[in-house]
Design an enzyme around this catalytic site. Structure first.
Site, PDB file in Angstrom:
ATOM      1  N   ARG A 162       0.767  -1.168   0.073  1.00  0.00           N
ATOM      2  CA  ARG A 162      -0.049   0.150  -0.039  1.00  0.00           C
ATOM      3  C   ARG A 162       0.837   1.382  -0.040  1.00  0.00           C
ATOM      4  O   ARG A 162       0.642   2.250   0.679  1.00  0.00           O
ATOM      5  CB  ARG A 162      -0.970  -0.243   1.161  1.00  0.00           C
ATOM      6  CG  ARG A 162      -1.964  -1.222   1.350  1.00  0.00           C
ATOM      7  CD  ARG A 162      -3.160  -0.831   0.393  1.00  0.00           C
ATOM      8  NE  ARG A 162      -3.839  -1.985   0.049  1.00  0.00           N
ATOM      9  CZ  ARG A 162      -5.037  -2.635   0.531  1.00  0.00           C
ATOM     10  NH1 ARG A 162      -5.557  -1.993   1.187  1.00  0.00           N
ATOM     11  NH2 ARG A 162      -5.507  -3.726  -0.011  1.00  0.00           N
ATOM     12  N   TYR A 192      -5.169 -16.820  -2.001  1.00  0.00           N
ATOM     13  CA  TYR A 192      -5.912 -15.936  -0.876  1.00  0.00           C
ATOM     14  C   TYR A 192      -6.824 -16.795  -0.499  1.00  0.00           C
ATOM     15  O   TYR A 192      -7.791 -17.234  -1.057  1.00  0.00           O
ATOM     16  CB  TYR A 192      -6.194 -14.562  -1.612  1.00  0.00           C
ATOM     17  CG  TYR A 192      -6.228 -13.555  -0.318  1.00  0.00           C
ATOM     18  CD1 TYR A 192      -5.017 -13.037   0.090  1.00  0.00           C
ATOM     19  CD2 TYR A 192      -7.211 -13.334   0.169  1.00  0.00           C
ATOM     20  CE1 TYR A 192      -4.998 -12.212   1.259  1.00  0.00           C
ATOM     21  CE2 TYR A 192      -7.429 -12.551   1.386  1.00  0.00           C
ATOM     22  CZ  TYR A 192      -6.307 -11.690   1.966  1.00  0.00           C
ATOM     23  OH  TYR A 192      -6.198 -11.091   3.012  1.00  0.00           O
ATOM     24  N   SER A 235     -10.695  -0.052   3.392  1.00  0.00           N
ATOM     25  CA  SER A 235     -10.055  -0.225   4.705  1.00  0.00           C
ATOM     26  C   SER A 235      -9.205   1.192   5.115  1.00  0.00           C
ATOM     27  O   SER A 235      -8.582   1.700   4.387  1.00  0.00           O
ATOM     28  CB  SER A 235      -8.919  -1.306   4.565  1.00  0.00           C
ATOM     29  OG  SER A 235      -9.286  -2.454   3.757  1.00  0.00           O
ATOM     30  N   GLU A 331      -4.218   4.227   6.202  1.00  0.00           N
ATOM     31  CA  GLU A 331      -3.884   3.806   4.653  1.00  0.00           C
ATOM     32  C   GLU A 331      -4.247   5.193   4.108  1.00  0.00           C
ATOM     33  O   GLU A 331      -3.869   5.404   2.974  1.00  0.00           O
ATOM     34  CB  GLU A 331      -4.493   2.448   4.467  1.00  0.00           C
ATOM     35  CG  GLU A 331      -4.465   2.382   2.733  1.00  0.00           C
ATOM     36  CD  GLU A 331      -5.598   1.169   2.508  1.00  0.00           C
ATOM     37  OE1 GLU A 331      -5.544   0.206   2.939  1.00  0.00           O
ATOM     38  OE2 GLU A 331      -6.237   1.523   1.526  1.00  0.00           O
TER      39      GLU A 331
HETATM   40  C1  LIG Z   1     -15.275   0.245  -0.551  1.00  0.00           C
HETATM   41  C2  LIG Z   1     -13.879   0.465  -0.909  1.00  0.00           C
HETATM   42  C3  LIG Z   1     -12.955  -0.611  -1.059  1.00  0.00           C
HETATM   43  C4  LIG Z   1     -11.451  -0.258  -1.345  1.00  0.00           C
HETATM   44  N1  LIG Z   1     -11.035  -1.497  -1.475  1.00  0.00           N
HETATM   45  C5  LIG Z   1      -9.393  -1.357  -1.808  1.00  0.00           C
HETATM   46  C6  LIG Z   1      -8.911  -2.540  -2.005  1.00  0.00           C
HETATM   47  O1  LIG Z   1      -9.411  -3.669  -1.732  1.00  0.00           O
HETATM   48  N2  LIG Z   1      -7.463  -2.392  -2.192  1.00  0.00           N
HETATM   49  C7  LIG Z   1      -7.011  -1.125  -2.386  1.00  0.00           C
HETATM   50  O2  LIG Z   1      -5.751  -0.960  -2.488  1.00  0.00           O
HETATM   51  N3  LIG Z   1      -7.567  -0.153  -2.140  1.00  0.00           N
HETATM   52  C8  LIG Z   1      -8.861   0.123  -2.002  1.00  0.00           C
HETATM   53  N4  LIG Z   1      -9.708   1.013  -1.513  1.00  0.00           N
HETATM   54  C9  LIG Z   1      -9.076   2.216  -1.572  1.00  0.00           C
HETATM   55  C10 LIG Z   1      -9.183   3.213  -2.978  1.00  0.00           C
HETATM   56  O3  LIG Z   1     -10.228   2.876  -3.789  1.00  0.00           O
HETATM   57  C11 LIG Z   1      -7.923   3.136  -3.791  1.00  0.00           C
HETATM   58  O4  LIG Z   1      -6.815   3.254  -3.134  1.00  0.00           O
HETATM   59  C12 LIG Z   1      -8.006   3.730  -4.992  1.00  0.00           C
HETATM   60  O5  LIG Z   1      -6.779   3.428  -5.843  1.00  0.00           O
HETATM   61  C13 LIG Z   1      -8.009   5.233  -4.749  1.00  0.00           C
HETATM   62  O6  LIG Z   1      -8.379   5.856  -5.950  1.00  0.00           O
HETATM   63  P1  LIG Z   1      -9.061   7.436  -6.216  1.00  0.00           P
HETATM   64  O7  LIG Z   1      -9.087   7.520  -7.633  1.00  0.00           O
HETATM   65  O8  LIG Z   1     -10.208   7.307  -5.556  1.00  0.00           O
HETATM   66  O9  LIG Z   1      -8.001   8.032  -5.306  1.00  0.00           O
HETATM   67  P2  LIG Z   1      -8.215   9.455  -4.520  1.00  0.00           P
HETATM   68  O10 LIG Z   1      -9.031   9.091  -3.069  1.00  0.00           O
HETATM   69  O11 LIG Z   1      -8.899  10.503  -5.443  1.00  0.00           O
HETATM   70  O12 LIG Z   1      -6.578   9.734  -4.023  1.00  0.00           O
HETATM   71  C14 LIG Z   1      -6.013   8.611  -3.279  1.00  0.00           C
HETATM   72  C15 LIG Z   1      -4.611   9.538  -3.231  1.00  0.00           C
HETATM   73  O13 LIG Z   1      -3.795   9.455  -4.521  1.00  0.00           O
HETATM   74  C16 LIG Z   1      -3.726  10.874  -5.141  1.00  0.00           C
HETATM   75  N5  LIG Z   1      -4.189  10.747  -6.409  1.00  0.00           N
HETATM   76  C17 LIG Z   1      -5.050  10.561  -6.966  1.00  0.00           C
HETATM   77  N6  LIG Z   1      -5.066  10.647  -8.177  1.00  0.00           N
HETATM   78  C18 LIG Z   1      -4.056  10.942  -8.656  1.00  0.00           C
HETATM   79  C19 LIG Z   1      -3.111  10.921 -10.001  1.00  0.00           C
HETATM   80  N7  LIG Z   1      -3.767  11.203 -10.993  1.00  0.00           N
HETATM   81  N8  LIG Z   1      -1.948  11.379  -9.845  1.00  0.00           N
HETATM   82  C20 LIG Z   1      -1.238  11.655  -8.653  1.00  0.00           C
HETATM   83  N9  LIG Z   1      -1.615  11.337  -7.255  1.00  0.00           N
HETATM   84  C21 LIG Z   1      -3.087  10.819  -7.644  1.00  0.00           C
HETATM   85  C22 LIG Z   1      -4.513  11.908  -3.975  1.00  0.00           C
HETATM   86  O14 LIG Z   1      -3.757  13.010  -3.984  1.00  0.00           O
HETATM   87  C23 LIG Z   1      -4.317  10.872  -2.627  1.00  0.00           C
HETATM   88  O15 LIG Z   1      -3.225  11.006  -2.209  1.00  0.00           O
HETATM   89  C24 LIG Z   1     -11.187   0.923  -1.387  1.00  0.00           C
HETATM   90  C25 LIG Z   1     -11.915   2.182  -1.024  1.00  0.00           C
HETATM   91  C26 LIG Z   1     -13.244   1.938  -0.949  1.00  0.00           C
HETATM   92  C27 LIG Z   1     -14.087   3.094  -0.543  1.00  0.00           C
END
Ligand SMILES: Cc1cc2nc3c(=O)[nH]c(=O)nc-3n(C[C@H](O)[C@H](O)[C@H](O)COP(=O)(O)OP(=O)(O)OC[C@H]3O[C@@H](n4cnc5c(N)ncnc54)[C@H](O)[C@@H]3O)c2cc1C
Length: 358
Positions: A162, A192, A235, A331
């Protein structure tokens, strides 16, 4: 490039809490990503890139937000493998769905993760025994310090659990595109536990990537709340990683605690600790709680505030430390006024993980 003023962050994040962002740039083309960086620099505003807002907790943001909404996927034949070039604004799960529909292997275990493709490398998304680092070939990003485009190999991304170089240098790089290397040959990864026990109707060797994807989606539906029910970022905390020796001690102290190898250490199931040691599963404080079906998932309901969510998360971390000696860290990226604290040092001030991997 569209520019919006004073946008409530509760509309931009899946936790559905937060103050207002002073200014929001919406980039639908790659050139607009660089334009947003230059505009923010000219205004002396810190720039926060956001995809789907599914991994952030932002009480307020005095700078500008960049919503990456660039779209497009290009498939390139590379012999036994296929290179898939994806624009940063593509919804991640749509990318997975397209790849498995083509019968390509590599993304199926990462099905159902919310957010956009550009954010996927930031925390090296992982699920059900797979992680992005296993399939990523390159990342293209705008460097807001050097003000130029850069292309990183997977090695240069320095992926960890992560974690990545992008997370450690939060805000410096704006990821506009990623390249994934997918396999044509069958390679189901069912090691897993949840997948190993899934009642597939045929032997593993005959499964298609789409069948594995559907199993993952079914398992996830049991673990995560619907966005209609609660606000959530999935998470909330990382599973702590401890030395093998500390893991043995924990196993003696808390018989049954699930442990998985992670690099040189052992990853401890925090969901299990929260449920069986701390009795926090399903516990609420006001409008913030830990989901009744999965203790690692912090949830909010109407009336919750970002400050309450942070306060609740800190209280959870304190209880875990008191009961187990483990220091846990979020996280989810937590916003300060003008920066993101990704590994919040002040989350638990001046503490060290007594079991920690050095
Ligand atoms: C119900 C649920 C289940 C989830 N399950 C998982 C899982 O199984 N595994 C997992 O790893 N994660 C999981 N996540 C967390 C999340 O979905 C992931 O981390 C996802 O990749 C975040 O994407 P986002 O576009 O929403 O990022 P954001 O929340 O918009 O941003 C997250 C971070 O990335 C940065 N960021 C976003 N876009 C960019 C970009 N284009 N360039 C540079 N930096 C950027 C932001 O500044 C921030 O620091 C889950 C979340 C939810 C709500």
């Amino acid at each position: 490039m569209r520019v919006l003023q004073r946008v409530p962050l509760c509309f931009l994040t899946t936790l559905k809490v937060g103050g207002a962002a002073r200014m929001v740039f919406v980039a639908e083309r790659k050139e607009e990503v660089a334009a947003a960086a230059l505009r923010a620099a000219a205004l002396r505003l810190p720039l926060l890139p956001l995809g789907g807002g599914s991994n952030v907790l932002l009480p307020e943001w005095r700078g500008a937000v960049l919503l990456l909404r660039t779209r497009g996927m290009v498939w390139e034949d590379a012999g036994d493998t296929v290179l898939l070039h994806v624009a940063g604004g593509e919804p991640w799960d749509a990318v997975v769905a397209r790849a498995v529909r083509k019968g390509l292997w590599g993304l199926e275990n990462l099905s159902g993760i919310p957010g956009r493709a550009g954010a996927a490398p930031v925390q090296n998304i992982s699920a059900y025994g797979a992680e992005l680092a296993q399939v990523i070939a390159a990342v293209e990003a705008y460097d807001t310090k050097a003000h130029r485009w850069r292309r990183f190999t997977a090695r240069e991304c320095a992926f960890g659990y992560r974690d990545s170089m992008f997370k450690r240098e939060q805000g410096r790089y704006l990821i506009a595109g990623i390249t994934l290397r997918l396999r044509r040959t069958a390679a189901p990864n069912l090691a897993y536990r949840d997948l190993a026990h899934f009642p597939f109707r045929k032997p593993a060797a005959r499964l298609t990537p789409d069948e594995v994807r559907r199993a993952v989606l079914e398992i996830r539906a049991r673990k995560f709340p619907s966005p209609l029910q609660y606000g959530t970022a999935g998470s909330f905390f990382k599973n702590p990683v401890v030395t093998p020796c500390a893991a043995q001690k924990l196993a003696r102290q808390f018989p049954g605690v699930p442990l998985h190898a992670q690099g040189k250490g052992m990853k401890v199931s925090l969901a299990w600790i929260l449920e069986h040691v701390c009795a926090l599963k399903g516990v609420w404080q006001g409008d913030v709680g830990l989901y009744e079906k999965h203790a690692l998932v912090l949830v909010t309901r109407e009336g919750a505030t970002a400050r309450a969510a942070i306060g609740f998360a800190k209280a959870v971390a304190r209880i875990v430390r008191e009961k187990t000696g483990l220091t846990i860290e979020p996280e989810v990226g937590i916003g300060a006024r003008d920066g993101m604290r990704v590994c919040t040092e002040d989350f638990l001030p001046a503490t060290k993980n007594v079991h920690g991997v050095s």
